[in-house]
Design a protein around this motif. Structure first.
Motif, PDB file in Angstrom:
ATOM      1  N   THR A 137       0.852  -1.187   0.000  1.00 45.72           N
ATOM      2  CA  THR A 137       0.000   0.000   0.000  1.00 45.72           C
ATOM      3  C   THR A 137       0.886   1.235   0.000  1.00 45.72           C
ATOM      4  N   GLU A 138       0.349   2.333  -0.456  1.00 44.85           N
ATOM      5  CA  GLU A 138       1.089   3.601  -0.509  1.00 44.85           C
ATOM      6  C   GLU A 138       1.580   3.977   0.889  1.00 44.85           C
ATOM      7  N   GLY A 139       2.885   4.217   1.000  1.00 48.38           N
ATOM      8  CA  GLY A 139       3.481   4.641   2.265  1.00 48.38           C
ATOM      9  C   GLY A 139       3.721   3.533   3.268  1.00 48.38           C
ATOM     10  N   MET A 140       3.413   2.308   2.890  1.00 47.61           N
ATOM     11  CA  MET A 140       3.622   1.160   3.779  1.00 47.61           C
ATOM     12  C   MET A 140       5.103   1.041   4.125  1.00 47.61           C
ATOM     13  N   THR A 141       5.389   0.672   5.350  1.00 45.42           N
ATOM     14  CA  THR A 141       6.766   0.410   5.755  1.00 45.42           C
ATOM     15  C   THR A 141       6.881  -1.044   6.196  1.00 45.42           C
ATOM     16  N   ALA A 142       8.093  -1.557   6.122  1.00 39.99           N
ATOM     17  CA  ALA A 142       8.350  -2.928   6.558  1.00 39.99           C
ATOM     18  C   ALA A 142       9.738  -2.986   7.184  1.00 39.99           C
ATOM     19  N   ALA A 143       9.846  -3.758   8.246  1.00 43.29           N
ATOM     20  CA  ALA A 143      11.140  -3.972   8.898  1.00 43.29           C
ATOM     21  C   ALA A 143      11.927  -4.988   8.078  1.00 43.29           C
ATOM     22  N   THR A 144      13.204  -4.707   7.884  1.00 42.87           N
ATOM     23  CA  THR A 144      14.063  -5.624   7.137  1.00 42.87           C
ATOM     24  C   THR A 144      14.814  -6.527   8.102  1.00 42.87           C
ATOM     25  N   VAL A 145      15.413  -7.575   7.569  1.00 44.82           N
ATOM     26  CA  VAL A 145      16.245  -8.468   8.379  1.00 44.82           C
ATOM     27  C   VAL A 145      17.423  -7.691   8.962  1.00 44.82           C
ATOM     28  N   GLN A 146      17.896  -6.677   8.262  1.00 46.94           N
ATOM     29  CA  GLN A 146      19.008  -5.844   8.718  1.00 46.94           C
ATOM     30  C   GLN A 146      18.637  -5.049   9.959  1.00 46.94           C
ATOM     31  N   GLY A 147      17.339  -4.759  10.130  1.00 46.87           N
ATOM     32  CA  GLY A 147      16.888  -3.996  11.283  1.00 46.87           C
ATOM     33  C   GLY A 147      16.313  -2.641  10.929  1.00 46.87           C
ATOM     34  N   GLY A 148      16.618  -2.165   9.748  1.00 43.38           N
ATOM     35  CA  GLY A 148      16.065  -0.892   9.299  1.00 43.38           C
ATOM     36  C   GLY A 148      14.696  -1.091   8.683  1.00 43.38           C
TER      37      GLY A 148
END
Length: 159
Positions: free
Chosen positions: A108-119
């Motif tokens: 979705t527009e503007g959705m964020t997700a945590a990466t395995v890296q932590g960011g």
């Protein structure tokens, strides 16, 4: 621009050609078979992440093409592949991986997700799906342990 579009379409076509049976292969083998991710595969090997990305997952990998790596400043890839830069390489590569299986229909527009890296990464949809501004040129390439989305740039974690 035309060259970049051609490269993206070639990468997408290569992956789509293998998609019918890619779900039988893990993320690493799917990327190897596609043939347009030799730099990514070499980086995953240098970082010692092959076994992880062959693991059960599921993982969502935003896979930069060889052209995306080639667009980095001269010498960048070679420098990152040096053993003394392994931690930095691991950080960059794991920033391209989100735990779980995220299909393009879930974005979705503007959705964020945590990466395995932590960011965190941010998705935008206007003018086509993008992750941190990098265009997603092919989506939903299923593998036995997750999904691959082809991107046209290497995304870098915040420093």
């Amino acid at each position: 621009m035309i060259r970049r579009t051609f490269i993206a379409l070639t990468a997408a076509a290569s992956l789509m050609a293998t998609a019918s049976y890619a779900a039988d292969k893990d993320i690493v083998d799917t990327a190897i078979e596609a043939g347009n991710f030799t730099t990514l595969v070499a980086a995953v090997q240098a970082a010692g992440l092959v076994d992880t990305l062959k693991g059960a997952g599921p993982f969502t990998v935003f896979a930069p093409t060889d052209a995306a790596f080639a667009a980095l400043p001269a010498g960048t890839v070679e420098d990152l592949l040096k053993p003394e830069n392994k931690d930095k390489l691991v950080s960059i590569l794991t920033y391209h991986v989100v735990p779980g299986k995220v299909m393009s229909s879930a974005l979705t527009e503007g959705m964020t997700a945590a990466t395995v890296q932590g960011g965190e990464v941010t998705f935008t949809l206007e003018g086509g799906a993008k992750i941190n501004g990098a265009p997603i040129s092919a989506a939903d390439i299923e593998a036995s342990n997750g999904v691959i989305h082809v991107i046209d740039a290497v995304i870098l974690p915040p420093m």
